[in-house]
Design an enzyme around this catalytic site. Sequence first.
Site, PDB file in Angstrom:
ATOM      1  N   THR A 117      51.168  31.183  39.162  1.00 29.07           N
ATOM      2  CA  THR A 117      50.048  31.867  39.800  1.00 29.07           C
ATOM      3  C   THR A 117      50.231  31.974  41.307  1.00 29.07           C
ATOM      4  OG1 THR A 117      47.702  31.644  40.350  1.00 29.07           O
ATOM      5  CG2 THR A 117      48.860  29.610  39.850  1.00 29.07           C
ATOM      6  N   TYR A 141      43.563  24.055  40.319  1.00 29.18           N
ATOM      7  CA  TYR A 141      44.246  25.020  39.445  1.00 29.18           C
ATOM      8  C   TYR A 141      45.636  25.338  40.022  1.00 29.18           C
ATOM      9  CZ  TYR A 141      45.607  29.505  37.487  1.00 29.18           C
ATOM     10  OH  TYR A 141      46.321  30.521  36.911  1.00 29.18           O
TER      11      TYR A 141
END
Length: 331
Positions: A117, A141
């Site tokens: 990501t 995250y």
Amino acid sequence: MAVLVTGGAGYIGSHMVLALIDAGEDVVVLDNLSTGFRACVHPQARLVVGDVADAALVERLISEHGIEAVVHFAAKLIVPESVTDPLDYYLANTVKTRALLSTLLAANVKRFVFSSTAAVYGTTGMEPVSEDAATLPISPYGSSKLMTEWMLRDSAAAYGLNYVALRYFNVAGADPLGRSGQLTQNATHLIKVACESAVGKRPGMEVFGTDYPTPDGTCVRDYIHVTDLVSAHLDALRHLRAGGETLTLNCGYGTGYSVLEVIDTVQRVSGVNFPVKMSPRRAGDPPAIVAGAARIRANLGWKPALDYLPTIVEHALKWERKHAAKSSAAA
Ligand code: UDP
């Protein structure tokens, strides 16, 4: 020989399964159905309900189906949720991936495509961010995915793992043929939320933060069509099968849009002026993040075909309308 797709019942994973089946591949899906949907899995793929950290199960799948490559989507992916429940994110995204890698390497499965990501970069500016930029995630995250990138890097050096880690920017849209799309309950992603507002599934929406150091004060992101994103995974798989080197690549178009620009596009494409409220910032959001997009094209020969925000919105809306029609028919 088959490809194992973890998280293949989820939003991006189910589009990957479509692309693999369209390309004539044998596909095994491993998904615990915590957020995925059985109905999203292509009927030609074999769905196994289970956990990626279940070594006995993964070993069985490898030997029964001759798994030669793994595309690993199974993960938790909501930035604000990772801020309130970080240990859950480290378990789902880091610890379980470690277990999966260990099982794969013991069985000599060495081709691995990983959903990473852009959140690994943390706070960046309006300028496109290159793969060489510092990785300083600002959410659990992002940290949970960066730790997995480190495990991959070290496993490549120590055990001969060959991988491509794709750092996704903001994925949106739906299969142009309407076969899959995002079904997530309580969606938090901008384009999905705006499309749900356009079809009347929600009364309206909020803009989180209008005081960011960006041209209109709202956050800027690089939105990529899910079908282009999965085509990058097919290119990555081809690269690994041809004996290509391990790579870490951004997966975005290199163009940023603000939250207000996205909402305006959804209102124009849908023809619905749903209510929009200006609200305070949301935890964990960097002001702007746009992909340096040259390397993936040069290294994988990736050619996006749907890199136009109104097209992404049109496909997302078509999917949302189809589901709004289905739910009203069921009511
Ligand atoms: N956003 C917003 N309203 C919403 C959902 C998202 O203003 O209902 C903003 C969010 O604060 C961020 C941007 O839209 O600045 C993109 O958020 P999203 O959750 O889609 O993706 P992220 O970049 O967090 O992965």
